[in-house]
Design a protein around this motif. Structure first.
Motif, mmCIF file in Angstrom:
data_model
loop_
_atom_site.group_PDB
_atom_site.id
_atom_site.type_symbol
_atom_site.label_atom_id
_atom_site.label_comp_id
_atom_site.label_asym_id
_atom_site.label_seq_id
_atom_site.Cartn_x
_atom_site.Cartn_y
_atom_site.Cartn_z
ATOM 1 N N SER A 151 0.277 -1.342 0.004
ATOM 2 C CA SER A 151 -0.382 -0.205 0.019
ATOM 3 C C SER A 151 0.980 1.397 0.051
ATOM 4 O O SER A 151 2.004 0.774 0.277
ATOM 5 C CB SER A 151 -1.349 -0.141 0.892
ATOM 6 O OG SER A 151 -1.701 -0.899 1.556
ATOM 7 N N ASN A 157 -3.443 0.649 10.741
ATOM 8 C CA ASN A 157 -4.748 -0.384 10.174
ATOM 9 C C ASN A 157 -3.310 -1.400 9.752
ATOM 10 O O ASN A 157 -3.957 -2.486 10.260
ATOM 11 C CB ASN A 157 -5.364 0.010 8.634
ATOM 12 C CG ASN A 157 -5.850 0.802 9.172
ATOM 13 O OD1 ASN A 157 -6.843 1.820 10.538
ATOM 14 N ND2 ASN A 157 -6.346 1.984 8.183
ATOM 15 N N ALA A 158 -2.392 -1.702 9.286
ATOM 16 C CA ALA A 158 -2.043 -2.467 8.399
ATOM 17 C C ALA A 158 -1.195 -3.359 10.062
ATOM 18 O O ALA A 158 -1.395 -4.924 9.634
ATOM 19 C CB ALA A 158 -0.488 -2.111 7.446
ATOM 20 N N LYS A 210 -2.182 -3.503 12.827
ATOM 21 C CA LYS A 210 -4.037 -4.035 13.676
ATOM 22 C C LYS A 210 -3.641 -5.246 12.716
ATOM 23 O O LYS A 210 -4.616 -6.322 13.536
ATOM 24 C CB LYS A 210 -4.866 -2.709 13.348
ATOM 25 C CG LYS A 210 -5.863 -3.265 14.622
ATOM 26 C CD LYS A 210 -7.012 -2.623 13.857
ATOM 27 C CE LYS A 210 -6.987 -1.175 15.620
ATOM 28 N NZ LYS A 210 -8.110 0.160 15.293
ATOM 29 N N GLU A 211 -3.652 -5.039 11.157
ATOM 30 C CA GLU A 211 -4.226 -6.657 10.886
ATOM 31 C C GLU A 211 -3.742 -7.583 10.732
ATOM 32 O O GLU A 211 -4.045 -8.895 10.584
ATOM 33 C CB GLU A 211 -5.027 -6.177 9.196
ATOM 34 C CG GLU A 211 -4.973 -7.196 8.045
ATOM 35 C CD GLU A 211 -4.926 -6.241 6.735
ATOM 36 O OE1 GLU A 211 -4.394 -7.175 6.221
ATOM 37 O OE2 GLU A 211 -5.417 -5.178 6.468
ATOM 38 N N LEU A 212 -2.417 -7.798 10.803
ATOM 39 C CA LEU A 212 -1.271 -8.192 11.299
ATOM 40 C C LEU A 212 -1.130 -8.916 12.747
ATOM 41 O O LEU A 212 -1.236 -9.997 12.781
ATOM 42 C CB LEU A 212 -0.374 -7.770 10.355
ATOM 43 C CG LEU A 212 0.923 -8.499 9.959
ATOM 44 C CD1 LEU A 212 -0.012 -9.425 8.559
ATOM 45 C CD2 LEU A 212 2.118 -8.330 9.721
ATOM 46 N N GLN A 243 2.529 -1.328 17.648
ATOM 47 C CA GLN A 243 1.240 -0.508 16.374
ATOM 48 C C GLN A 243 1.477 0.854 16.573
ATOM 49 O O GLN A 243 1.452 1.826 15.303
ATOM 50 C CB GLN A 243 -0.207 -0.322 17.054
ATOM 51 C CG GLN A 243 -1.004 -1.683 16.614
ATOM 52 C CD GLN A 243 -2.687 -1.648 16.408
ATOM 53 O OE1 GLN A 243 -2.784 -0.733 16.467
ATOM 54 N NE2 GLN A 243 -3.742 -2.674 17.133
#
Length: 133
Positions: free
Chosen positions: A5, A24-25, A27-29, A36
């Motif tokens: 991204s 966001n990335a 958190k997603e991982l 974070q």
């Protein structure tokens, strides 16, 4: 699992967008809140440097996977003036903008891996990796 991204950095609002993308990335991982925050802070410093010193550039975020580990790679790139003395900008307390000088040494401490390449008159590329614990 490498889907990058990217956020173009040209205004102060782009710094906010890059931070949000990174959070966001992370958190997603599955990164915890502390990591974070580390990742977001590192992105913020890198994006602010692009904005202040190069005028524009981009922040990219890659998901990494290998050797049973997952992580995020942040790539900060610009076509600015470049850094004349990388050793000097990596000294704690060094600042050309009158800031705290936590910048690049701070980013290096926040992340697990840090690489910087710069060519005067061409630009700078910084890659920083954070592995999921």
């Amino acid at each position: 699992m490498e889907n990058q991204s990217c956020v173009k950095i040209a205004t102060e609002w782009d710094i906010v967008a890059a931070r949000q993308l990174g959070r966001n990335a992370a958190k997603e991982l599955g990164f915890g809140q502390v990591d974070q925050a580390r990742i977001t802070t590192a992105i913020s410093e890198l994006a602010r440097n692009i904005y202040l010193y190069a005028g524009q550039g981009q922040i990219g975020i890659d998901f990494l996977e290998g050797n049973g580990r997952k992580g995020l790679k942040i790539i900060a790139e610009d076509n600015g003036l470049g850094i004349q003395d990388i050793r000097k900008v990596m000294e704690d307390g060094f600042s050309t903008s009158g800031g705290l000088g936590a910048g690049l040494p701070g980013v290096k401490r926040l992340m697990d891996k840090f690489e910087i390449t710069s060519e005067v008159g061409v630009g700078t590329k910084i890659q920083a990796v954070k592995w999921l614990r």
